[in-house]
Enzyme design. Structure first.
Site, mmCIF file in Angstrom:
data_model
loop_
_atom_site.group_PDB
_atom_site.id
_atom_site.type_symbol
_atom_site.label_atom_id
_atom_site.label_comp_id
_atom_site.label_asym_id
_atom_site.label_seq_id
_atom_site.Cartn_x
_atom_site.Cartn_y
_atom_site.Cartn_z
ATOM 1 C CE1 TYR A 147 26.222 -20.973 -37.464
ATOM 2 C CE2 TYR A 147 27.320 -21.152 -35.337
ATOM 3 C CZ TYR A 147 26.556 -21.721 -36.341
ATOM 4 O OH TYR A 147 26.133 -23.028 -36.239
ATOM 5 C CE LYS A 151 22.879 -21.703 -36.366
ATOM 6 N NZ LYS A 151 21.887 -22.577 -37.001
HETATM 7 N N1 LIG Z 1 28.569 -28.811 -37.602
HETATM 8 C C1 LIG Z 1 28.566 -28.193 -36.445
HETATM 9 O O1 LIG Z 1 29.547 -28.240 -35.669
HETATM 10 C C2 LIG Z 1 27.353 -27.414 -35.991
HETATM 11 C C3 LIG Z 1 27.389 -26.887 -34.690
HETATM 12 C C4 LIG Z 1 26.295 -26.158 -34.247
HETATM 13 C C5 LIG Z 1 25.195 -25.972 -35.058
HETATM 14 N N2 LIG Z 1 25.196 -26.489 -36.320
HETATM 15 C C6 LIG Z 1 24.012 -26.222 -37.126
HETATM 16 O O2 LIG Z 1 23.516 -27.421 -37.670
HETATM 17 C C7 LIG Z 1 22.809 -27.127 -38.886
HETATM 18 C C8 LIG Z 1 23.280 -28.101 -39.969
HETATM 19 O O3 LIG Z 1 24.659 -27.877 -40.202
HETATM 20 P P1 LIG Z 1 25.688 -28.980 -40.721
HETATM 21 O O4 LIG Z 1 26.776 -29.037 -39.731
HETATM 22 O O5 LIG Z 1 24.948 -30.211 -41.100
HETATM 23 O O6 LIG Z 1 26.269 -28.200 -41.986
HETATM 24 P P2 LIG Z 1 26.206 -28.531 -43.560
HETATM 25 O O7 LIG Z 1 26.918 -27.396 -44.191
HETATM 26 O O8 LIG Z 1 26.686 -29.916 -43.789
HETATM 27 O O9 LIG Z 1 24.637 -28.492 -43.892
HETATM 28 C C9 LIG Z 1 23.894 -27.293 -44.002
HETATM 29 C C10 LIG Z 1 22.897 -27.466 -45.124
HETATM 30 O O10 LIG Z 1 22.094 -26.276 -45.207
HETATM 31 C C11 LIG Z 1 21.902 -25.998 -46.581
HETATM 32 N N3 LIG Z 1 21.605 -24.581 -46.791
HETATM 33 C C12 LIG Z 1 22.452 -23.540 -46.694
HETATM 34 N N4 LIG Z 1 21.827 -22.410 -47.033
HETATM 35 C C13 LIG Z 1 20.546 -22.751 -47.352
HETATM 36 C C14 LIG Z 1 19.420 -22.029 -47.792
HETATM 37 N N5 LIG Z 1 19.476 -20.691 -47.989
HETATM 38 N N6 LIG Z 1 18.267 -22.694 -48.005
HETATM 39 C C15 LIG Z 1 18.197 -24.035 -47.832
HETATM 40 N N7 LIG Z 1 19.232 -24.784 -47.424
HETATM 41 C C16 LIG Z 1 20.407 -24.138 -47.190
HETATM 42 C C17 LIG Z 1 23.227 -26.372 -47.240
HETATM 43 O O11 LIG Z 1 23.088 -26.538 -48.645
HETATM 44 C C18 LIG Z 1 23.589 -27.636 -46.501
HETATM 45 O O12 LIG Z 1 23.100 -28.782 -47.158
HETATM 46 C C19 LIG Z 1 23.092 -25.658 -39.204
HETATM 47 O O13 LIG Z 1 21.986 -24.863 -38.842
HETATM 48 C C20 LIG Z 1 24.287 -25.341 -38.335
HETATM 49 O O14 LIG Z 1 24.375 -23.976 -37.998
HETATM 50 C C21 LIG Z 1 26.242 -27.210 -36.813
#
Ligand SMILES: NC(=O)c1ccc[n+]([C@@H]2O[C@H](COP(=O)([O-])OP(=O)(O)OC[C@H]3O[C@@H](n4cnc5c(N)ncnc54)[C@H](O)[C@@H]3O)[C@@H](O)[C@H]2O)c1
Length: 241
Positions: A147, A151
């Site tokens: 992951y 990133k």
């Molecule tokens: N939650 C955290 O702690 C955190 C930390 C760092 C980065 N992020 C990043 O933030 C972003 C959003 O994450 P989140 O925490 O809201 O998670 P989440 O799982 O709630 O949301 C991610 C969304 O992406 C969608 N998705 C997954 N695969 C997909 C695809 N192939 N095509 C289209 N949509 C797709 C999912 O259906 C989901 O709705 C991500 O890129 C994640 O890596 C999150």
């Protein structure tokens, strides 16, 4: 922050950060182009074009961006947020299929979105792109090595494209959150989530999706007129020491 008359595109808009961000930009007056894997997971309403689009499939990303441009006339802001993490585990034990899926969604998906968005924005002579990376995109992430690799790649793309696209009036930045309380956090940590909360940052709690949305409003706004090529960390202080 005022976005009336602007169009904001968000991938992964059904998720924690994506959903809060969509709501915040709509409240600020923006027209929205929202996409996620399934249509029924997305909000609907006036000023919203919701489309099922899988970022691993370039043709579906292309269809979504061009439908957004046709409907609203421009794509002013693109927030490339769709992503997956998978469970925490040692790299030496990693499932090959998960490696390929992480690359397909987090990196190739980002490539697809960027290619299509740039094509839409370049003729406009302006645009703002914010890629959602992670703290794991600027620091090592033991237990989430693959992951973190995807990133880091997103941050690398962000920096290079900021320079390539600056002359076209397009600015590109990345947001690097850490430990935001969304469904992804459960996917990563399962039962360990409670333990993490007390240990990990100086603020003493997870961040919220709303806090990410608030930051994205400013990052995408006219008040932020000079930032380009940056990886902005929002982590409650984890990376400060
Ligand atoms: N939650 C955290 O702690 C955190 C930390 C760092 C980065 N992020 C990043 O933030 C972003 C959003 O994450 P989140 O925490 O809201 O998670 P989440 O799982 O709630 O949301 C991610 C969304 O992406 C969608 N998705 C997954 N695969 C997909 C695809 N192939 N095509 C289209 N949509 C797709 C999912 O259906 C989901 O709705 C991500 O890129 C994640 O890596 C999150």
């Amino acid at each position: 922050m005022e976005f009336t008359g602007k169009t904001v595109l968000i991938t992964g808009a059904a998720g924690g950060i994506g959903g809060a961000t969509a709501h915040a930009f709509r409240e600020a007056g923006a027209n929205l182009v929202l996409s996620d894997l399934t249509l029924d997971s997305l909000p609907t309403g006036e000023g919203i074009l919701a489309m099922a689009s899988d970022v691993t499939d370039m043709s579906s990303v292309k269809a979504m961006v061009s439908a957004g441009k046709d409907r609203f006339g421009a794509i002013d802001v693109a927030i490339n947020n769709a992503g997956i993490a998978g469970p925490r585990g040692r790299f030496a034990d990693m499932d090959n299929a998960l490696w390929h899926q992480l690359i397909a969604v987090n990196l190739t998906g980002m490539y697809h979105a960027l290619r299509v968005e740039i094509d839409a924005m370049a003729p406009q002579g302006q645009g703002r792109i914010i890629n959602i990376a992670s703290l794991a995109g600027v620091l090592g992430a033991p237990g989430l090595a693959a992951y973190g690799a995807t990133k880091h790649a997103v941050v690398g793309l962000t920096k290079s494209l900021a320079h390539e696209l600056g002359p076209d009036g397009i600015r590109v930045n990345a947001l690097c959150p850490s430990y935001i309380d969304t469904p992804m956090l459960d996917d990563i940590n399962g039962d360990d989530k409670g333990k993490l909360q007390s240990e990990l940052n100086a603020v003493g709690r997870f961040g919220t999706a709303q806090e990410m949305a608030d930051a994205l409003l400013w990052l995408a706004s006219d008040a932020n007129s000079f930032m380009n090529g940056q990886a902005v960390v929002l982590d409650g202080g984890i990376s400060a020491i």
